[in-house]
Design a protein around this motif. Structure first.
Motif: not given
Length: 300
Positions: A254-272
């Motif tokens: 797991l790297v930041p790019g994948i984490s940002i993708y998951r948080i923004g597009f899978t978990q729908s937490d745009v702020g985080l």
């Protein structure tokens, strides 16, 4: 004399104005595609928002979560581990390969070796990741080669093993970036005054002394550029990880790019996701700016 000075000043102003007019489209594009999204990202990072509904002001809560969430911190740690594979190995290998190729007589073999080394750089990273995932499979080329040379006990599903997944992905980055480093170093060696090499050889210096005293100091700028590029590639890696492991197994890759993708597009937490993106940008700048400053200081 006064009319001449006035005419010269007027001509200088016209040149400056033309320069601004020519650069205006690029400036508009840069502001529209870089500055404006960056400002929006900073703004979103202070809100809890799912990207569709109403947003809620949360202040620094998203940033606090970035620095307290174990999963997000682990992804940052993995990105720093990748620096060894994306930066240290390609830059060191590129230096050695460029020196060896430069010592060859100009000919078809020298040109062919440069072409082969640079080929991975022009292959899309997604395609490279897919190809290497096949090679790393249980019945892939890597394990078949190990079996062929009597090292079958080392065979394993490289991308599915918690211990080997991150190094295996890192080696893909090393393979991709080594060619770029080699070609740029070859260009830099070509600019070094050849009389320096001749003087060292007349003194009876070894290949290693020639490499350390002439080649490396003469490639300071190229080394700084490549270290900058490869560190950014390591910290912002996404394509290779996404096409090979998706951050797994577990969070081993797991790297930041994948984490940002998951948080923004899978978990729908745009702020985080925005807050994590801003933190990643700061980390990249903190790693890159000292290198650039050191390179400029050495040139003075």
């Amino acid at each position: 004399m006064a009319p001449r000075r006035a005419a010269a000043r007027a001509a200088a102003r016209r040149r400056i104005l033309r320069g601004w007019l020519f650069s205006l489209p690029a400036l508009i594009a840069y502001c529209g595609f870089v500055i404006y999204p960056l400002i929006l990202g900073i703004q979103y990072s202070f809100y809890k928002w799912n990207g569709v509904g109403p947003s809620e002001w949360v202040g620094l809560a998203n940033y606090i979560r970035v620095f307290t969430d174990e999963t997000l911190l682990a992804s940052i740690g993995n990105a720093f581990v990748l620096i060894a594979f994306f930066t240290i190995i390609p830059v060191a290998s590129g230096l050695v390969l460029a020196t060896l190729i430069r010592s060859m007589k100009p000919g078809p073999f020298s040109s062919l070796s440069q072409t082969i080394l640079f080929l991975p750089q022009i292959i899309p990273l997604a395609a490279a990741g897919i190809a290497w995932s096949w090679m790393y499979a249980q019945t892939g080329a890597v394990n078949q080669l190990l079996n062929a040379v009597g090292l079958g006990f080392l065979a394993r599903p490289w991308l599915g093993d918690f211990q080997t997944a991150l190094p295996a992905v890192g080696l893909i980055g090393s393979w991709v970036l080594t060619g770029l480093c080699t070609v740029l170093f070859l260009t830099g060696i070509g600019k070094i005054d050849q009389s320096l090499y001749e003087a060292v050889r007349l003194d009876g210096a070894s290949w290693w002394r020639e490499f350390v005293t002439i080649t490396i100091p003469g490639l300071r700028q190229e080394i700084a550029v490549l270290v900058t590029i490869t560190i950014i590639a390591a910290l912002s890696s996404f394509d290779i990880i996404y096409t090979t492991t998706l951050g797994g197994p577990g969070r081993a890759t797991l790297v930041p790019g994948i984490s940002i993708y998951r948080i923004g597009f899978t978990q729908s937490d745009v702020g985080l996701a925005s807050a994590f993106g801003i933190v990643l940008m700061v980390i990249v700048l903190a790693c890159v700016l000292p290198i650039q400053r050191l390179a400029r200081a050495n040139d003075r």
